[in-house]
Design an enzyme around this catalytic site. Structure first.
Site, short mmCIF file in Angstrom:
data_model
loop_
_atom_site.label_atom_id
_atom_site.label_comp_id
_atom_site.label_asym_id
_atom_site.label_seq_id
_atom_site.Cartn_x
_atom_site.Cartn_y
_atom_site.Cartn_z
N TYR A 176 2.42 9.48 3.31
CA TYR A 176 2.74 8.65 4.58
C TYR A 176 2.24 7.07 4.16
O TYR A 176 2.85 6.03 4.33
CB TYR A 176 2.14 9.08 5.78
CG TYR A 176 2.24 8.34 7.07
CD1 TYR A 176 3.09 7.28 7.27
CD2 TYR A 176 1.56 8.70 8.39
CE1 TYR A 176 3.37 6.79 8.54
CE2 TYR A 176 1.59 8.14 9.39
CZ TYR A 176 2.47 6.93 9.66
OH TYR A 176 2.68 6.14 10.61
N GLU A 183 6.60 -0.26 2.08
CA GLU A 183 7.54 -0.75 3.04
C GLU A 183 6.77 -2.08 3.48
O GLU A 183 7.37 -3.35 3.58
CB GLU A 183 7.47 -0.20 4.44
CG GLU A 183 8.37 1.12 4.17
CD GLU A 183 8.32 2.17 5.14
OE1 GLU A 183 7.81 1.66 6.39
OE2 GLU A 183 8.46 3.33 5.26
#
Length: 254
Positions: A176, A183
């Site tokens: 995660y 991103e």
């Protein structure tokens, strides 16, 4: 897109960081699960998606071994990545027609956020495709999705190996933050090119009397990670303790 990164522990597809997954909604399915035709379809869908992400994983490894470098590996898996990530749009349909007991709104947000990053950022701003940050989120997504779709497949078949369940509720601890970092760095790298080209921006004056600054929009998306990331991450930690502790207790009784 921070929510999309939480898919390792929260997304569902009839059987992932949210979208309630097989392990999270097993009680709901026991009461009223999908019929035999829907179950067969979901098994096929999840098998195909698992295979698709395995193709991406193999493509990354082969490209790395051939080049001897991890730089610009995105180009070696660009087509299957776009195809299978866009294929996740079907998960919204699954929720909408009721064969998966998950929120249509939340599922739409999570799927569309990833599709947005693939098409509206990475595809549209070609200058970022060689950035190492792209490889960072691609690797995180690939491992996450192989585990997630495998989880759903075995859950639908009522034969879930503990190792897959453990992986789904454990590896997100690393994947995660890794995905979110990739991103954010990719969006950040795209900003100067978006501003220079005026990509997807609408300036005044125009007949609709409407303006839109895509550069500012991307900055807002980046800011949204600040409140979303810790909430989702610690929610997933809580889910891990709940699910895995329940599994251990169940084993003791057996």
């Amino acid at each position: 897109m921070a929510a999309a990164a939480a898919t390792a522990a929260t997304k569902g597809n009839g059987g992932g960081s949210g979208r309630v997954g097989a392990g999270d909604s097993s009680g709901a399915r026991k009461k009223k699960g999908p019929g035999p035709v829907a179950t067969a379809y979901l098994v096929i869908y999840n098998v195909v998606m698992t295979a698709g992400w395995l193709v991406i994983a193999v493509g990354l490894v082969r490209a790395y071994l051939a080049k001897g470098s991890y730089h610009s590996l995105y180009y070696s898996i660009e087509r299957p990545l776009k195809f299978f990530q866009t294929g996740a749009l079907l998960e919204i349909l699954h929720c909408a027609i009721g064969i998966v007991p998950s929120s249509v709104v939340l599922t739409s947000f999570q799927v569309m956020s990833r599709v947005f990053l693939i098409w509206a950022v990475t595809h549209s701003v070609k200058e970022v495709q060689s950035e190492d940050s792209v490889l960072l989120f691609v690797i995180a997504w690939t491992i996450t999705e192989i585990i997630r779709y495998s989880f759903y497949t075995f859950s639908l078949l009522n034969h879930l190996p503990y190792i897959i369940k453990w992986a789904r509720y454990t590896l997100f601890i690393v994947l995660y933050p890794m995905g979110v970092t990739g991103e954010l760095l990719t969006i950040y790298a795209a900003l100067p090119f978006v501003r220079q080209a005026g990509l997807y921006s609408i300036s005044l004056p125009n007949k609709y009397n409407f303006s839109f600054d895509y550069h500012a929009f991307l900055i807002l998306i980046m800011i949204s990670y600040i409140p979303l990331f810790p909430q989702l991450y610690f929610h997933m930690i809580h889910q891990r303790r709940k699910v895995l502790s329940h599994t251990e207790e169940h084993k003791k009784f057996e």
